[in-house]
Write a protein that holds these residues in place. Structure first.
Motif, short mmCIF file in Angstrom:
data_model
loop_
_atom_site.label_atom_id
_atom_site.label_comp_id
_atom_site.label_asym_id
_atom_site.label_seq_id
_atom_site.Cartn_x
_atom_site.Cartn_y
_atom_site.Cartn_z
N SER A 3 0.82 -1.22 0.00
CA SER A 3 0.00 0.00 0.00
C SER A 3 0.86 1.26 0.00
O SER A 3 0.37 2.34 -0.36
N LEU A 4 2.13 1.14 0.39
CA LEU A 4 3.04 2.29 0.44
C LEU A 4 4.01 2.32 -0.73
O LEU A 4 5.03 3.01 -0.68
N LEU A 5 3.71 1.58 -1.80
CA LEU A 5 4.62 1.51 -2.94
C LEU A 5 5.01 2.90 -3.46
O LEU A 5 6.18 3.18 -3.71
N ILE A 6 4.03 3.78 -3.60
CA ILE A 6 4.32 5.12 -4.14
C ILE A 6 5.24 5.88 -3.18
O ILE A 6 6.16 6.59 -3.61
N TYR A 7 5.02 5.72 -1.88
CA TYR A 7 5.89 6.40 -0.90
C TYR A 7 7.32 5.89 -0.99
O TYR A 7 8.27 6.67 -1.01
N TRP A 8 7.48 4.56 -1.05
CA TRP A 8 8.84 4.02 -1.16
C TRP A 8 9.51 4.58 -2.42
O TRP A 8 10.71 4.85 -2.41
N TRP A 9 8.73 4.73 -3.48
CA TRP A 9 9.27 5.21 -4.76
C TRP A 9 9.69 6.67 -4.66
O TRP A 9 10.81 7.05 -5.00
N ILE A 10 8.78 7.53 -4.20
CA ILE A 10 9.08 8.96 -4.13
C ILE A 10 10.17 9.26 -3.12
O ILE A 10 11.12 10.01 -3.40
N ALA A 11 10.06 8.67 -1.92
CA ALA A 11 11.02 8.95 -0.86
C ALA A 11 12.32 8.18 -1.02
O ALA A 11 13.35 8.56 -0.47
N GLY A 12 12.29 7.09 -1.79
CA GLY A 12 13.51 6.33 -2.04
C GLY A 12 13.88 5.39 -0.91
O GLY A 12 14.96 5.52 -0.32
N PHE A 13 13.00 4.43 -0.60
CA PHE A 13 13.27 3.49 0.49
C PHE A 13 13.22 2.04 0.04
O PHE A 13 12.93 1.15 0.83
N PHE A 14 13.49 1.78 -1.23
CA PHE A 14 13.37 0.42 -1.73
C PHE A 14 14.34 -0.53 -1.03
O PHE A 14 14.03 -1.72 -0.84
N GLY A 15 15.52 -0.05 -0.65
CA GLY A 15 16.49 -0.91 0.02
C GLY A 15 15.96 -1.44 1.35
O GLY A 15 16.13 -2.61 1.68
N GLU A 16 15.32 -0.57 2.13
CA GLU A 16 14.76 -0.99 3.41
C GLU A 16 13.66 -2.01 3.21
O GLU A 16 13.60 -3.04 3.90
#
Length: 874
Positions: free
Chosen positions: A584-597
């Motif tokens: 549900s937070l895919l867009i947030y991970w994308w914009i903020a840049g947290f894919f590694g976490e």
């Protein structure tokens, strides 16, 4: 790399803070109006809305004032309450404590009969040439006035920030803006600060570790040392709080976040951080390293790649890596036992000085006297000079005399210490002191404190109230928090305009330990996770549209608790809930840049081996493969994403299947040039599905990918169509992020096609969008684009300055550009051949520009005015 500008209003979280002073109940409507005006300007209101306490501790609002940039005073009829032992009300005290150089906007309610003392204060304000004041008649009128006045003030400050000094030099911007501001004064650490500065100045030791037990003051010493070494690190000091980071694999994402580096998966994070730190004299402070000490070798790799960077670490244990210099943090000096506790001798002790300072903050009438000096001396010796223990004891002077505190410590501390003999001596004393402080709390506050231990780093009143449902303290969140703040067990501050609370690491550790011993940890953690699942369900829908910026900010405020919630869901085998939470937070991970976490969490989820739905398995594999798709593309990655498509399809989630299909197409292009036709077909199919389903955000991003692919294939007309389609879809959904990404690519393509005037208009528009989003990478794209425009028009100096300013941003955030889409270097190289001196001069001066100055140079006057407020927050 050191940016230069006039000293501008700036705060650790890069938002301008407006301190609002007024009586609470009398002007409640007016306070709401001012808050609305401040938030309308996208600024942070600093307000004491916890409320019920008529006189907040003086040190607390002194600290708030020290972190604020503008003072707004609202005065009606009442002068306010004067606390026992005080000479002025909190209202006048706040005005007195406001720094002389802080802008002051004063609003006086017209036609009000006023207290005499308030009238005297207003008369004094009218004589103060640093304050501006206006009358108002209603809350609505006040809201409009405050908004207008703040806009004018910001415009003036922005102009000042661009002004050049008489000698032609521009004052350097603060390099320490990210360092936390202590809530209270630091006492007794002058020698330690000097010693740490000497170690850092020497430069031989790449990692300086401040080692000591919990409560000894390591974090405070790190903060003061960072501030004292500002001149040694002209390219910046970055404070990385590791308190909520429990997995060693998350060290790099935490550092990246502090540096402003987005982890979009397109390059190895360690490589990007090394690139960002290379050739820069920076200090990176890593606070609370002991819980991820296995990650210490990462620091060796980073300082090897970035030889000018230094690291200051706080930890309870030594890191034991090459290049580490250990500095043992000792306790404060206490009066020697057996020596008569003469007043001057006690006053000279740093431990006793700390007690007196904190006791005076708790009870303004408190003073060290001949009568209480012996008791103060005994308390500080009994607590072994541990700063946190002393602060907890000093807070009790609100209800106990120093002698009564001394007597109670003498009775309870030895028994409590004996009960925890398995801990190091000073740690036993600290834990016992917290035990003693908690024992003085009325029921049910000890239960409440223990329950608060499940929160990570910071938390809001809303979250506390939700957590309290069905607990022994249900319904007492506001009063309970006020009492715990008063007892120095909970800290209160303002972040992004909201009142937030936090526990010190050792207090959280203590609370969680008690909660586990009581057998309630899992129940409270489940309540915590459920609250944040509901929070995400409420906030996440705004990420794809007009609420994007505010949703990103709200999620960023709660990021430590989002981490804790996912961790608990996985730990308790609620794996499907964890998968839904992450997706549900895919867009947030994308914009903020947290894919590694997210990748770390999802791999942990898969390793649990528990039963999960096909949808959860697809989510976990999608996040796990995202970075591999960019950094190590292979046939296995393509096949893995195909399996994600199949699993999502089987679960009936067309939307997710289409996004996985688009990712698979991207993996194809990364892996093999022979699969380009297949990739284009998959992207086209995904875009059509997403359009049909109404997922504008994902459709726009997929259209961007189609445009990039067409450009790489030399089909520029087709590429332009895709970029325009992406922009139209993003604009329709108020998706500012994708509008910026698509707009920059479209404008670059126009430059390559020779459409310079159209490209210039679009680069200006996207640069304004990127500034509003505080999107560094987008700003770099915009500056490079306008560099290309300047080059095409023969403006060699401007082209050189903008190119260097953009490169400085890329260097700072560790972003590499794709050569195929880079258009400004062609015209810049041509200018070097015809007017090399002007280009070189522009490059020299561009290296000294701050982000705000570079944007001001790039934009025409109307857009410069539009971005003034956002740039003032940069």
């Amino acid at each position: 790399m050191t940016g230069v500008s006039r000293p501008a209003i700036r705060t650790p979280d890069q938002r301008i803070r407006v301190f609002v002073s007024s009586t609470l109940r009398e002007l409640a409507d007016e306070r709401r109006a001012v808050r609305a005006a401040v938030e309308r300007m996208r600024l942070a209101p600093v307000m004491f809305e916890l409320g019920a306490r008529p006189h907040p501790p003086r040190d607390l609002y002194r600290s708030y004032l020290s972190q604020s940039d503008v003072f707004v005073g609202i005065y009606g009829a009442s002068y306010g309450w004067v606390a026992p032992g005080e000479e002025v009300s909190g209202l006048e005290d706040e005005y007195n404590l406001a720094p002389a150089d802080m802008p002051k906007l004063i609003y006086i309610k017209a036609d009000e009969p006023r207290d005499d003392r308030l009238q005297q204060l207003i008369d004094r304000i009218r004589a103060d040439d640093t304050a501006a004041y206006l009358p108002f008649r209603s809350a609505e009128e006040l809201e409009a006035q405050v908004a207008d006045d703040l806009a004018n003030l910001l415009a003036e400050r922005f102009d000042d920030s661009r002004a050049v000094a008489a000698d032609g030099e521009v004052a350097p911007a603060s390099a320490t803006a990210r360092i936390p501001v202590p809530y209270t004064t630091t006492i007794g650490r002058e020698r330690d600060v000097a010693a740490v500065r000497e170690l850092l100045a020497r430069g031989d030791d790449r990692v300086v570790s401040l080692i000591g037990p919990g409560g000894i003051g390591k974090s405070r010493l790190a903060i003061e040392s960072a501030r004292a070494t500002e001149d040694l690190f002209p390219d910046g000091t970055y404070f990385v709080l590791l308190e909520g980071v429990l997995e060693p694999e998350l060290l790099l994402p935490a550092i990246a976040y502090a540096l402003g580096i987005r982890d979009n998966g397109e390059a190895a994070l360690e490589e990007r951080i090394a690139h960002a730190l290379a050739d820069r004299r920076v200090l990176v402070v890593l606070d609370n390293f002991e819980q991820i000490v296995e990650a210490a070798p990462v620091l060796v790799r980073l300082y090897s790649a970035a030889p000018l960077a230094n690291f200051l670490v706080t930890s309870r244990i030594v890191l034991r890596i090459r290049g580490e210099q250990v500095y043992e943090v000792g306790a404060l000096e206490t009066p020697r036992p057996g020596v008569p506790p003469a007043l001057e001798r006690v006053r000279a002790s740093s431990a006793c000085a700390l007690f007196v300072d904190r006791a005076s903050a708790a009870k303004p009438s408190f003073a060290l006297t001949d009568e209480n000096a012996a008791a103060v001396s005994y308390i500080c010796r009994c607590l072994e000079g541990l700063p946190l223990a002393i602060e907890l004891a000093a807070a009790k002077v609100r209800v106990l005399t120093p002698q009564a505190i001394s007597d109670r410590l003498e009775q309870s501390l030895p028994l409590l210490t004996a009960a925890v003999r398995d801990l190091p001596e000073r740690h036993r004393t600290m834990r016992a002191t917290i035990d003693w402080s908690v024992s003085l709390l009325p029921a049910p506050l000890p239960d409440m404190l223990e329950d608060l231990g499940v929160f990570a780093t910071r938390f809001t009143l809303d979250a506390v109230e939700a957590l309290g449902a069905g607990r022994s303290w249900d319904g007492e969140a506001v009063d309970g928090l006020a009492a715990l703040v008063d007892g120095s067990l909970v800290a209160q501050t303002e972040v992004a305009g909201r009142s937030v609370f936090s526990l010190l690491a050792i207090v959280r550790e203590y609370a969680l330990g008690r909660l586990k011993a009581r057998g309630s940890a899992d129940v409270v953690r489940a309540a915590h996770a459920d609250y944040y699942r509901e929070f995400v369900a409420r906030v996440a829908p705004g990420l794809g549209g007009s609420g994007q910026a505010s949703a990103v900010a709200e999620l960023g405020l709660e990021l430590p608790n989002l981490r804790a919630a996912v961790r608990h869901l996985i730990y308790t085998d609620r794996l499907d809930d964890a998968g839904d939470f992450a997706w549900s937070l895919l867009i947030y991970w994308w914009i903020a840049g947290f894919f590694g976490e997210v990748r770390v969490w999802m791999l942990e989820l898969l390793e649990k081996g528990g039963p999960i739905t096909s949808h959860t398995r697809a989510v976990a594999w999608f996040f796990a493969l995202w970075g591999e798709m960019w950094q190590r593309p292979s046939a296995e990655v393509v096949a893995g994403l195909a399996e994600c498509v199949r699993l999502f399809t089987d679960e009936g989630d067309e939307d997710a299947a289409a996004m996985a299909l688009a990712a698979r197409a991207t993996a194809r292009v990364q892996f093999s040039a022979t699969d380009v036709d297949k990739a284009e077909g998959e992207l086209t199919e995904a875009a059509a599905t997403l359009r049909r389903l109404g997922n504008g955000w994902a459709e726009a991003i997929t259209e961007v990918s189609l445009g990039r692919l067409a450009w790489l294939r030399g089909r520029t007309d087709q590429a332009l169509e895709h970029f325009e389609r992406a922009t139209d879809v993003a604009r329709a959904g108020n998706d500012v992020f994708t509008m910026s990404v698509a707009g920059n690519l479209r404008s670059r393509l126009r430059v390559q096609r020779g459409e310079i005037e159209a490209a210039e208009r679009e680069f200006v528009d996207t640069l304004v969008l990127s500034v509003g989003l505080h999107y560094d990478e987008g700003v770099a794209y915009g500056l490079e684009g306008l560099c290309a425009v300047a080059g095409a028009k023969g403006d060699a100096w401007r082209a050189g300055a903008l190119a260097t300013a953009a490169d400085a941003i890329r260097h700072r955030i560790g972003v590499f550009d794709v050569e195929a889409f880079t258009v400004h270097t062609v015209s810049l190289d041509a200018l070097r051949a015809t007017d090399g001196a002007a280009v070189a001069d522009g490059e020299r001066q561009g290296a000294e520009l701050s982000v705000a100055e570079a944007v001001a140079l790039a934009l025409p006057e109307p857009e410069r005015t539009i971005t003034a407020e956002a740039l003032a927050r940069w």
